[in-house]
Design a protein around this motif. Sequence first.
Motif, mmCIF file in Angstrom:
data_model
loop_
_atom_site.group_PDB
_atom_site.id
_atom_site.type_symbol
_atom_site.label_atom_id
_atom_site.label_comp_id
_atom_site.label_asym_id
_atom_site.label_seq_id
_atom_site.Cartn_x
_atom_site.Cartn_y
_atom_site.Cartn_z
ATOM 1 N N PRO A 77 -7.186 -3.030 -6.803
ATOM 2 C CA PRO A 77 -6.127 -2.129 -6.966
ATOM 3 C C PRO A 77 -4.817 -2.428 -6.916
ATOM 4 C CG PRO A 77 -7.022 -2.393 -4.783
ATOM 5 C CD PRO A 77 -7.724 -3.212 -5.684
ATOM 6 N N ALA B 167 1.015 -1.305 -0.082
ATOM 7 C CA ALA B 167 -0.069 -0.077 -0.128
ATOM 8 C C ALA B 167 0.807 1.120 0.058
ATOM 9 C CB ALA B 167 -0.806 -0.163 1.280
ATOM 10 N N VAL B 168 2.123 1.248 0.314
ATOM 11 C CA VAL B 168 2.863 2.266 0.731
ATOM 12 C C VAL B 168 3.374 2.656 -0.774
ATOM 13 C CG1 VAL B 168 5.333 3.167 1.366
ATOM 14 C CG2 VAL B 168 3.656 1.878 2.779
ATOM 15 N N LYS C 81 2.690 2.263 -8.894
ATOM 16 C CA LYS C 81 2.165 1.226 -9.744
ATOM 17 C C LYS C 81 1.499 2.145 -11.213
ATOM 18 C CE LYS C 81 -2.335 -1.112 -10.784
ATOM 19 N NZ LYS C 81 -3.614 -1.699 -10.197
ATOM 20 N N LEU D 115 2.124 1.959 -3.545
ATOM 21 C CA LEU D 115 0.984 2.379 -4.354
ATOM 22 C C LEU D 115 0.467 3.561 -4.033
ATOM 23 C CD1 LEU D 115 -1.581 1.136 -6.031
ATOM 24 C CD2 LEU D 115 -2.673 0.738 -4.096
ATOM 25 N N ALA D 116 0.508 4.128 -2.775
ATOM 26 C CA ALA D 116 0.120 5.309 -2.489
ATOM 27 C C ALA D 116 1.166 6.490 -3.176
ATOM 28 C CB ALA D 116 0.147 5.582 -0.882
ATOM 29 N N PHE D 117 2.406 6.152 -3.409
ATOM 30 C CA PHE D 117 3.352 6.994 -3.898
ATOM 31 C C PHE D 117 3.364 6.911 -5.515
ATOM 32 C CE2 PHE D 117 5.206 7.064 0.293
ATOM 33 C CZ PHE D 117 5.859 8.290 0.372
ATOM 34 N N GLY D 118 2.589 6.377 -6.027
ATOM 35 C CA GLY D 118 2.359 6.272 -7.363
ATOM 36 C C GLY D 118 3.215 5.162 -8.309
ATOM 37 N N ILE E 74 10.678 5.392 1.056
ATOM 38 C CA ILE E 74 9.604 4.319 0.804
ATOM 39 C C ILE E 74 9.966 2.937 1.638
ATOM 40 C CG2 ILE E 74 8.392 3.072 -0.935
ATOM 41 C CD1 ILE E 74 8.728 5.439 -2.648
#
Length: 258
Positions: free
Chosen positions: A182, A108-109, A116, A111-114, A128
């Motif tokens: 996601p 999730a970390v 993906k 993913l939150a930083f973009g 990160i």
Amino acid sequence: MRIGSYEAKLRRRVSLAGWEAAIIPILAIIFALVLFSSVFILAGINPLSAYRLIFSYAFANPNGFPLTLYRFVFLLLCTFAFIIPFRAGLWNIGMTGQLYGGVLAAFAVPLAFGAKAFPTEHFPAGIIIPLMLVAAALGGGAVGAIAGYLKGKFEVNEIVVTMMLNFMAFWLVSFLIKEGGPLMSPGGEGQGFKLPPSLYAPLIKNVPFTIILALGLAVLVYWIFAKTSLGYQIRAHGHNPAAARYAGISNVKIPLPS
């Protein structure tokens, strides 16, 4: 010894010497190897030749040895998740579910930083990766805390709860990495997205840096049990929950972090 109307008996606690504690797992490994040899014999394979190939690849092969270290780190961390509750008198068989919870929190970390959406972009690994480690610990701990809270508060059997959480975590991961999820890989269904190369875990002479963390945690766990009041409370709860409660040790707070 009689105390009022009660009769008390003193019994010597069984304790193992250092060499006895070491010989038990060694004998268990030897027994497992001998027992598994029957599979090779039934397949028409010489067990000695098979084990020679297995151990040579695991420890002498330049490609196999790093994989062995990765598995070692994984098993050692899962062992901590079993030993600590066990010392508190709890049986945690939900390491798989806690692993899934930690992995989801870790992914999730980025993913939150973009990571993906921009897989080729350079991301600050120094920020990160530590956040992923913290998130993984919190995610795995949160899954285990569910069973601990139910055990401490309502005396719900932790074995049943951790088994159920294993299945729930598995299907949650399955849902998140399939089509529309996601965490799904852009290249296809059934696997999570790949981390950008800049977020790959650093290696120290081809050894994952996590092995240092795992060994450091082993020392920390020993120190907690041997030198801290928390370790004493966990051990006391494991020996006798009723006596621990009488001494003021919470039957909810100890299972919860364990």
